[in-house]
Design an enzyme around this catalytic site. Structure first.
Site, PDB file in Angstrom:
ATOM      1  N   SER A   1       0.796  -1.233   0.000  1.00 38.88           N
ATOM      2  CA  SER A   1       0.000   0.000   0.000  1.00 38.88           C
ATOM      3  C   SER A   1       0.826   1.280   0.000  1.00 38.88           C
ATOM      4  CB  SER A   1      -0.936   0.024   1.205  1.00 38.88           C
ATOM      5  OG  SER A   1      -1.933  -0.949   1.054  1.00 38.88           O
TER       6      SER A   1
ATOM      7  N   LYS B   1       0.414   3.454  -2.950  1.00 35.75           N
ATOM      8  CA  LYS B   1      -0.713   4.385  -3.120  1.00 35.75           C
ATOM      9  C   LYS B   1      -0.261   5.843  -3.107  1.00 35.75           C
ATOM     10  CE  LYS B   1      -3.828   1.062  -0.887  1.00 35.75           C
ATOM     11  NZ  LYS B   1      -4.509   0.677   0.355  1.00 35.75           N
TER      12      LYS B   1
ATOM     13  N   TYR C   1      -4.007  -2.576 -10.274  1.00 33.67           N
ATOM     14  CA  TYR C   1      -3.846  -2.346  -8.829  1.00 33.67           C
ATOM     15  C   TYR C   1      -3.048  -3.481  -8.180  1.00 33.67           C
ATOM     16  CZ  TYR C   1      -5.173  -1.805  -3.922  1.00 33.67           C
ATOM     17  OH  TYR C   1      -5.155  -1.687  -2.558  1.00 33.67           O
TER      18      TYR C   1
ATOM     19  N   TYR D   1      -4.752   3.952   7.965  1.00 34.22           N
ATOM     20  CA  TYR D   1      -6.127   3.453   8.065  1.00 34.22           C
ATOM     21  C   TYR D   1      -6.759   3.887   9.380  1.00 34.22           C
ATOM     22  CZ  TYR D   1      -3.830   0.586   4.577  1.00 34.22           C
ATOM     23  OH  TYR D   1      -3.081   0.163   3.525  1.00 34.22           O
TER      24      TYR D   1
ATOM     25  N   VAL E   1       1.189  -3.508   3.994  1.00 32.63           N
ATOM     26  CA  VAL E   1       1.010  -4.769   4.698  1.00 32.63           C
ATOM     27  C   VAL E   1       2.244  -5.672   4.585  1.00 32.63           C
ATOM     28  CG1 VAL E   1      -0.031  -6.154   2.870  1.00 32.63           C
ATOM     29  CG2 VAL E   1      -0.847  -6.421   5.212  1.00 32.63           C
TER      30      VAL E   1
END
Lengths: 303, 303, 303, 303
Positions: free
Chosen positions: D63, D66, D190, D238, D256
């Site tokens: 992630s 991103k 993705y 998050y 992660v």
């Protein structure tokens, strides 16, 4: 009680209602239907089928198909099915994904979309969609005593093309291990079952196995009939099920094509069709017709 | 059909069940009750009242009282009541506040706590709690034909002392303008109605007006009877209503004191009591007893 | 960098903005304020306080008070406070009750209403509201170096009279054991702290202890200063905190009276007031003013 | 301040921590990694890159990617991107679908999975995945000044095979018209961006464009740098973003795979890697290391 007169009176009343409702618009095949159609049929224990309106016009049964797949799935899996789908009203819209997240991918009941997809997945069980759809059609044709019941392939293709929301539900359940077949295969089968076409006469006949009692076909055990009826009462109209129970008082399952199958236990199987929907996505004139029928006949299960 | 024999058999069966369930613990007056009590009574159209077990022992009816306040509120406000409370299963726990926030302070139905508080507020209508509780007791005593029905003041005081959650519901609805009386007054009345004590025999008699048909008292219009029954079916067991419909098939309302009032339309008013609750907060042995009763009698409304 | 010129330019820009926003309407004392007021003040490490507009007009600080009670509570309980309230943005409105239900009565952070009520409850700790409000005023007066800071009793009474929603939050937390004092006492204290009145000049001075560095008063440990600033950044504008961070880039706390306290770490304490609110309930012109200030000064913490 | 000493001390401290955390298990490629790896690198305005531990070992950035796709999307669409994705903390888990339903298919921010999928869809814009992934790699290689950065195809294939949840998010957004390319194509892209592998040294260098100030590459406008940093602060961890801000006080994005990229505006780009995750799914030892780094250096943006 002159039932034919009651049916005719209802057709007359319905024709004079100010509202038609609005047809479903998510696929062109439903959006292009005239909302003013109306048909009504009741199948009785003495073998008679009474009708009024366009009772022989075929329409897309859509979610009414969920009743038949549930009957098949209970036949195949028995009570094990309830490990994968619940038996409670959801309190949310028919296509909601919210509860799936909060409840680990187990849909609340077999009549919301997520639950019906699990039921279809349970019937598939490694078989090919064609085989399963054949079994489903044989079941419905057998219940109806009419071989002329088919899937509209154009509708099925359109469901598939506009099926992102249902595929989201399926993918989400797959992520939780609650689908056993490839997502595309389960969804493909589901889109085809929704595209079955029947007339009110056919649908009323197909529902006779849920009426019970003498004169009605016994396709599944009486205890299971009662349970399917209970589920139709509690969940058959999504988040407007309470309103339907309050106003009508019969177990029933609606479809976005404007059809409703209702069961008066021991008395009649009732099918109505009018494509214009109310704000809850259920047939506006169809709901009115069944409400009037129970008022005139006293068939409500609630006294 | 020998109904007395059926009732006796059920009492015997129940006594041999391995589980008692667990009594409610949020107030000492309920927590201290022996979970093993069991009573059953049915009131029939011919005037007979059959019983088995401890059918004359008084217990706290708790949420079963919501049926009687609903009948009173419909008598006072008529269909206007439905502007302030819905008619759909909530899909959430009996004391949930979540939907109130999402739905502008309008509870989903009159049988969850928030809905019942609105119903009580609607009956109050500027009057004093004492006056309203008097009216409620008169209604129940009249329906039962028994003057010996009272409110347990110690239970009421205990409800009040532990009533933060219900007061949160009430304050929240007051913030949305859905309470018309001071919050403390409405909650005080509500806590007292929950503390009414009745025996199974009394409760079965009190429910006769919901059975309908000859031989049963007609306290409210038949259409209203059907609607209350529909609401009991859809919402009477909170988020386990679907399960109760699936397994039992009768309109019914449970209370956290272990009592259940069930209606077999046209046939019988049924009251059962056993204080041990299942995971859903409904009487474990009471649910079993009514399930067996419908199996043995064929009284399910679903065929 | 001529800061006084910047402040004057901002006041001029603000006066020419087409929108005023809308004042809060839930109590008359806020509803009756002219939305067009505007004041701005910055307190600097060198001891200067620069202002523009109506920087000496008192206004209701409302939720800005939550910063001061948090500082007091951390002084009293230390890190134990975090057992009773979280440190995460809520993702919901400032007065939402939904997450309390899903998260066992533990509010997400000290700046939403539920969290601030817990913080006030933690300070109370068995004491009388009067004593705690006195301590709070002493803290603010000390930080500000100005004895002329008071509670507006009429506003406090009005908050109480319209406080159903906050009382619902408090009752709900009491039901979960997360309030230790009587609900009325905690809420009463909370309503009074919201009714504190300050001017921009006073508020900018009161915030100096959060700036850190030489020239600024050290009322609490530097690590705690950083943490309060972090909480203001993450949660100070409720569900518009992300937008404020994105556009402004300073830790800040807004109040529904139109005030905002913002901290430029090591550089300045900033207070702005304009009663007209934007759609998110934060001062429309106040937000604009601080945004322009960071653009002109380069004070954003994000580079 | 001897930064190399600080880095070495942190590596020593980390090695003595009792907990390793637990590696992500949803794909074998992550599940099979030893949780005890640890690397740390900081890139400074003077051009130096300081490291400790396994700073040259490649890991799956997941992630963290991103951040780079967001920079690309802002370059392509500018502020129009914000019509399709929000800028607020979600208050829910990284892969939650619940808010999508309540908010019409618009994800809360670009760093939860749904938001990142929209960002990738926005970059695709009718192009082929290969072309877009090439552009992304060129951007990262350019920022890093290192051509040796690649996608691990085995990881990408595994992401795809276990990607039901992400596909559910994508299908759901497609149902709301918030995806413009075929779902499979957007998801495929993705899954590949998540499979990019970098070392701490490379990642620290790649993040330099977000530090700003002299000595750092300027790949995007300073205002945009501030905004990406703000988003990293508010949403980068998050539903544990608040905790990270509270304890660390730097804008950062976790993956992660155990990597974290953190930015000390004007001071340093920081990359850390340790595959064992804490309960929130963020690197346990990595979080500890950055927390200690800000404590020792005073680099927290909050004073």
């Amino acid at each position: 009680m002159d039932l034919q007169q009651i049916l005719d009176d209802i057709a007359t009343e319905v024709a004079s209602l100010p509202d038609l409702g609005r047809v479903a618009t998510y696929i062109p095949e439903l959006a292009d239907v005239d909302p003013g159609h109306f048909g009504l049929a009741i199948a009785l224990p003495d073998g008679r089928v009474l009708t009024s309106g366009e009772a022989d016009a075929p329409f897309s049964i859509q979610s009414v198909s969920k009743v038949f797949t549930l009957a098949l799935a209970l036949g195949r899996l028995g009570e094990l099915l309830w490990h994968r789908v619940g038996r409670e009203p959801s309190g949310h819209a028919f296509n909601s994904i919210l509860q799936l997240e909060q409840e680990a991918g187990i849909p609340r009941n077999p009549f919301i979309n997520a639950g019906a997809i699990v039921v279809t997945d349970a019937i598939l069980e490694g078989r090919q969609p064609r085989e399963v759809l054949g079994e489903l059609l044989r079941f419905i044709r057998g219940a109806t005593d009419d071989e002329d019941i088919r899937i509209n392939d154009r509708v099925a293709a359109s469901e598939q093309a506009h099926g992102h929301r249902n595929m989201a539900l399926a993918q989400f359940m797959a992520a939780h291990g609650n689908l056993r077949n490839p997502v595309e295969m389960t969804c493909g089968t589901y889109f085809h079952q929704c595209a079955i076409e029947m007339s009110c006469r056919q649908l009323a006949c197909a529902g006779r196995f849920l009426v019970g009692g003498p004169g009605m076909p016994r396709l599944i055990a009486p205890a299971r009939v009662r349970r399917i009826n209970a589920l139709m009462m509690m969940c058959g109209h999504y988040d407007a099920s309470g309103d339907f129970a309050f106003n009508v008082g019969l177990p029933a399952k609606s479809g976005v094509g404007g059809g409703i199958l209702a069961i008066a236990p021991g008395r009649a199987s009732i099918a109505v069709w009018s494509p214009g929907l109310n704000a809850n996505g259920n047939s506006l004139r169809g709901t009115y017709a069944i409400k009037r029928l129970t008022e005139m006949t006293g068939w409500s299960v609630f006294g």
